[in-house]
Design a protein around this motif. Structure first.
Motif, PDB file in Angstrom:
ATOM      1  N   LEU A 237      -5.115  27.349   1.307  1.00  0.00           N
ATOM      2  CA  LEU A 237      -4.521  26.017   1.194  1.00  0.00           C
ATOM      3  C   LEU A 237      -4.724  25.519  -0.230  1.00  0.00           C
ATOM      4  N   HIS A 238      -3.712  24.870  -0.776  1.00  0.00           N
ATOM      5  CA  HIS A 238      -3.712  24.451  -2.178  1.00  0.00           C
ATOM      6  C   HIS A 238      -4.996  23.758  -2.594  1.00  0.00           C
ATOM      7  N   THR A 239      -5.398  22.728  -1.886  1.00  0.00           N
ATOM      8  CA  THR A 239      -6.634  22.008  -2.217  1.00  0.00           C
ATOM      9  C   THR A 239      -7.655  22.118  -1.094  1.00  0.00           C
ATOM     10  N   GLY A 240      -7.657  23.267  -0.439  1.00  0.00           N
ATOM     11  CA  GLY A 240      -8.655  23.520   0.604  1.00  0.00           C
ATOM     12  C   GLY A 240      -8.637  22.465   1.692  1.00  0.00           C
ATOM     13  N   GLU A 241      -9.827  21.938   2.003  1.00  0.00           N
ATOM     14  CA  GLU A 241      -9.986  20.960   3.081  1.00  0.00           C
ATOM     15  C   GLU A 241      -9.631  19.543   2.647  1.00  0.00           C
ATOM     16  N   VAL A 242      -9.332  19.357   1.362  1.00  0.00           N
ATOM     17  CA  VAL A 242      -9.055  18.029   0.802  1.00  0.00           C
ATOM     18  C   VAL A 242      -7.548  17.848   0.650  1.00  0.00           C
ATOM     19  N   THR A 243      -7.059  16.647   0.971  1.00  0.00           N
ATOM     20  CA  THR A 243      -5.650  16.329   0.766  1.00  0.00           C
ATOM     21  C   THR A 243      -5.551  15.130  -0.162  1.00  0.00           C
ATOM     22  N   THR A 244      -4.793  15.289  -1.243  1.00  0.00           N
ATOM     23  CA  THR A 244      -4.554  14.200  -2.195  1.00  0.00           C
ATOM     24  C   THR A 244      -3.056  14.156  -2.501  1.00  0.00           C
ATOM     25  N   GLU A 245      -2.654  13.243  -3.367  1.00  0.00           N
ATOM     26  CA  GLU A 245      -1.246  13.163  -3.766  1.00  0.00           C
ATOM     27  C   GLU A 245      -0.817  14.408  -4.542  1.00  0.00           C
ATOM     28  N   LYS A 246      -1.754  15.179  -5.038  1.00  0.00           N
ATOM     29  CA  LYS A 246      -1.438  16.407  -5.777  1.00  0.00           C
ATOM     30  C   LYS A 246      -1.356  17.637  -4.870  1.00  0.00           C
ATOM     31  N   THR A 247      -1.783  17.527  -3.623  1.00  0.00           N
ATOM     32  CA  THR A 247      -1.765  18.658  -2.701  1.00  0.00           C
ATOM     33  C   THR A 247      -0.328  19.086  -2.419  1.00  0.00           C
ATOM     34  N   ARG A 248      -0.079  20.389  -2.491  1.00  0.00           N
ATOM     35  CA  ARG A 248       1.244  20.946  -2.213  1.00  0.00           C
ATOM     36  C   ARG A 248       1.166  21.878  -1.012  1.00  0.00           C
ATOM     37  N   THR A 249       2.154  21.756  -0.132  1.00  0.00           N
ATOM     38  CA  THR A 249       2.238  22.628   1.034  1.00  0.00           C
ATOM     39  C   THR A 249       2.726  24.009   0.600  1.00  0.00           C
TER      40      THR A 249
END
Length: 133
Positions: free
Chosen positions: A103-115
């Motif tokens: 996953l792009h940012t692992g367990e963290v989701t931010t506005e920068k996270t991409r699917t």
């Protein structure tokens, strides 16, 4: 059909920062390019290693127990389960190799996270055969 591709050309074609794009597959891994600037976020990938290869610029990877500074041509592998935060003070282009389950940012989701779907979008490339640079 076999296709030759320049990762540098692919990275230059990107229009968004922190939005990796898949440019190839290698067994159970994706080969990606990304254009970076600023800080991503602290995160980890519990079951996957992550390879960074610097195509252009410099990247600092902050780790809980230190910092790794990379320049053009340098490679670093973040071991699975290691919390890290990539930081690019100026625009930086990277090639990434990650398992398809990463996953792009692992367990963290931010506005920068991409699917993964966002990372698999076609990338418009001038001269699709690449220029060898």
């Amino acid at each position: 059909m076999l296709t030759r591709l320049s990762p540098r050309t692919a990275a230059r074609a990107l229009t968004e920062f922190w939005s990796p794009r898949v440019i190839g597959e290698l067994d159970d891994a994706y080969v990606k390019v990304a254009k970076l600037h600023g800080s991503l976020t602290w995160h980890s990938h519990e079951h996957e290693d992550e390879l960074f290869f610097i195509l252009k610029g410099h990247l600092r990877i902050e780790l809980e127990d230190g910092v790794v500074t990379l320049g053009e041509g340098d490679l670093f592998i973040v071991p699975k389960g290691t919390r890290h935060n990539p930081v690019a003070e100026e625009e930086c282009h990277v090639l990434l190799v990650e398992r398809k389950t990463t996953l792009h940012t692992g367990e963290v989701t931010t506005e920068k996270t991409r699917t993964l779907a966002e990372q698999l979008r076609p990338l418009p490339l001038p001269g699709a055969g690449g220029d060898g640079s």
